[in-house]
Design an enzyme around this catalytic site. Structure first.
Site, PDB file in Angstrom:
ATOM      1  N   HIS A 294      74.096  30.830  68.035  1.00 13.88           N
ATOM      2  CA  HIS A 294      74.548  31.827  67.050  1.00 13.88           C
ATOM      3  C   HIS A 294      74.676  33.220  67.663  1.00 13.88           C
ATOM      4  CE1 HIS A 294      72.818  28.979  63.737  1.00 13.88           C
ATOM      5  NE2 HIS A 294      73.971  28.572  64.196  1.00 13.88           N
TER       6      HIS A 294
ATOM      7  N   VAL B 229      69.021  34.792  67.294  1.00 10.21           N
ATOM      8  CA  VAL B 229      69.816  35.846  67.943  1.00 10.21           C
ATOM      9  C   VAL B 229      68.907  36.954  68.477  1.00 10.21           C
ATOM     10  CG1 VAL B 229      71.831  35.379  66.488  1.00 10.21           C
ATOM     11  CG2 VAL B 229      70.146  37.100  65.745  1.00 10.21           C
ATOM     12  N   ASP B 230      67.570  36.715  68.448  1.00 13.85           N
ATOM     13  CA  ASP B 230      66.615  37.790  68.776  1.00 13.85           C
ATOM     14  C   ASP B 230      66.373  37.974  70.280  1.00 13.85           C
ATOM     15  OD1 ASP B 230      63.939  35.657  67.478  1.00 13.85           O
ATOM     16  OD2 ASP B 230      64.866  35.683  69.479  1.00 13.85           O
TER      17      ASP B 230
ATOM     18  N   PRO C  57      55.319  23.960  60.112  1.00 12.30           N
ATOM     19  CA  PRO C  57      54.209  23.855  59.157  1.00 12.30           C
ATOM     20  C   PRO C  57      54.638  23.259  57.816  1.00 12.30           C
ATOM     21  CG  PRO C  57      54.932  26.141  59.367  1.00 12.30           C
ATOM     22  CD  PRO C  57      55.678  25.347  60.407  1.00 12.30           C
ATOM     23  N   GLU C  58      55.959  23.212  57.570  1.00 11.25           N
ATOM     24  CA  GLU C  58      56.446  22.704  56.280  1.00 11.25           C
ATOM     25  C   GLU C  58      57.453  21.577  56.468  1.00 11.25           C
ATOM     26  OE1 GLU C  58      56.343  27.220  54.427  1.00 11.25           O
ATOM     27  OE2 GLU C  58      58.106  25.942  54.043  1.00 11.25           O
TER      28      GLU C  58
ATOM     29  N   ALA D 157      54.170  27.231  65.233  1.00 13.26           N
ATOM     30  CA  ALA D 157      54.733  27.040  66.576  1.00 13.26           C
ATOM     31  C   ALA D 157      53.712  27.347  67.678  1.00 13.26           C
ATOM     32  CB  ALA D 157      55.967  27.921  66.743  1.00 13.26           C
TER      33      ALA D 157
ATOM     34  N   CYS E 161      85.154  51.249  70.132  1.00 17.48           N
ATOM     35  CA  CYS E 161      85.406  50.735  71.485  1.00 17.48           C
ATOM     36  C   CYS E 161      86.037  51.809  72.349  1.00 17.48           C
ATOM     37  CB  CYS E 161      86.319  49.521  71.366  1.00 17.48           C
ATOM     38  SG  CYS E 161      86.895  48.893  72.946  1.00 17.48           S
TER      39      CYS E 161
ATOM     40  N   THR F 265      62.793  25.231  62.496  1.00 17.05           N
ATOM     41  CA  THR F 265      64.094  25.334  61.828  1.00 17.05           C
ATOM     42  C   THR F 265      64.096  24.515  60.536  1.00 17.05           C
ATOM     43  OG1 THR F 265      66.489  25.085  62.033  1.00 17.05           O
ATOM     44  CG2 THR F 265      65.124  23.446  63.184  1.00 17.05           C
TER      45      THR F 265
END
Ligand code: APR
Length: 247
Positions: free
Chosen positions: A119, A103-104, A215-216, A232, A148, A189
């Site tokens: 997401h 969501v960044d 990496p894992e 990455a 709002c 992920t």
């Protein structure tokens, strides 16, 4: 040192359509915390108290504060070499869809165009009551949830909380592209959150080659045809290079 598996390099000439699904790990080297890593957000905070509609209705100020803290964190980060390589890969392959759980908003900042945000996006908010969507929020005191301008309802971050359904249009596009792609790449992920984690299986049953860059070990590793055990920013650029050289 060769990064990509031989089994992928052998298939490269036949690969026309590519799907890439990313998670929090791709933004880790930009300084955005992951969720389940050693310093992950869910190690410090309780998702049920911060990332659900019940939590928001029970205590909107706390939930709002937490997302304000995460938005502030994003003000000082930038896309990294992995985000940038994926944005450039889009122009090198015949068809590509980027599917992100993040969501960044860093993929968009890196220049990715053909993309779905499964997401949502923390840089957008919408009114909980009437749905009015904004990127610029009305000013509010610290700790006060902005209301709002149309109906006076409370704004909430436009992200998918636990227990909420994914935006159908985004999920549908991801599923359709996965079912017909030749290469499906997983980057950063853990593959534990559904329904996003079901999409690689649609690709696999469609005959795609599934590559994992992480990496894992993850829940999805045993289903991958090829694995790049790397960060990455180390594992993604060689993919761009390979397709660029293929021409
Ligand atoms: N490069 C690549 N992968 C990395 C890196 C890195 N630099 N650092 C960590 N990783 C990997 C970890 O090994 C882990 O497998 O990224 C993964 C991050 O997993 P999670 O923290 O579980 O994040 P993610 O898979 O995106 O979570 C899915 O869960 O909390 C919800 O909505 C949230 O979208 C999120 C979803």
């Amino acid at each position: 040192m060769k990064t990509l598996p031989d089994s992928l390099l052998e298939r490269l000439p036949q690969i026309r359509s590519v799907c890439v699904m990313t998670g929090a790990g791709i933004s880790a080297e930009s300084g955005v915390p992951t969720f389940r890593g050693a310093e992950g957000l869910w190690k410090k905070f309780r998702p049920e108290e911060l990332a659900s509609i019940d939590a928001f209705l029970a205590n909107p100020e706390i939930v709002w504060e937490w997302y304000s803290y995460r938005r502030t964190l994003l003000e000082s980060v930038e896309p990294n070499a992995a985000h940038r390589a994926l944005a450039r890969l889009e122009a090198v392959v015949e068809s590509m869809l980027l599917i992100t759980q993040n969501v960044d908003g860093l993929h968009a900042l890196a220049g990715s165009k053909n993309m779905v945000e499964l997401h949502g996006n923390i840089r957008r908010s919408h009114c909980h009551a009437c749905g009015n969507s904004v990127t610029e929020l009305p000013r509010s005191e610290k700790g006060v949830v902005p209301v709002c301008e149309i109906c006076g309802g409370l704004y909430r971050p436009s992200v998918v909380w636990f227990g909420e359904i994914l935006p159908m249009e985004a999920f549908g596009r991801a599923e359709r592209a996965a079912k017909v792609c030749d290469l499906f790449v997983l980057v950063g992920t853990s593959g534990v959150v559904y329904p996003a984690a079901s999409i690689p299986f649609s690709a696999k049953s469609g005959g795609a080659y599934v590559l994992e860059i992480n990496p894992e070990e993850t829940e999805l590793s045993r289903y991958a045809d090829g694995i790049v055990r790397a960060l990455a920013t180390v594992g993604v650029p060689p993919l761009l290079e390979a397709f660029t050289q293929r021409g």
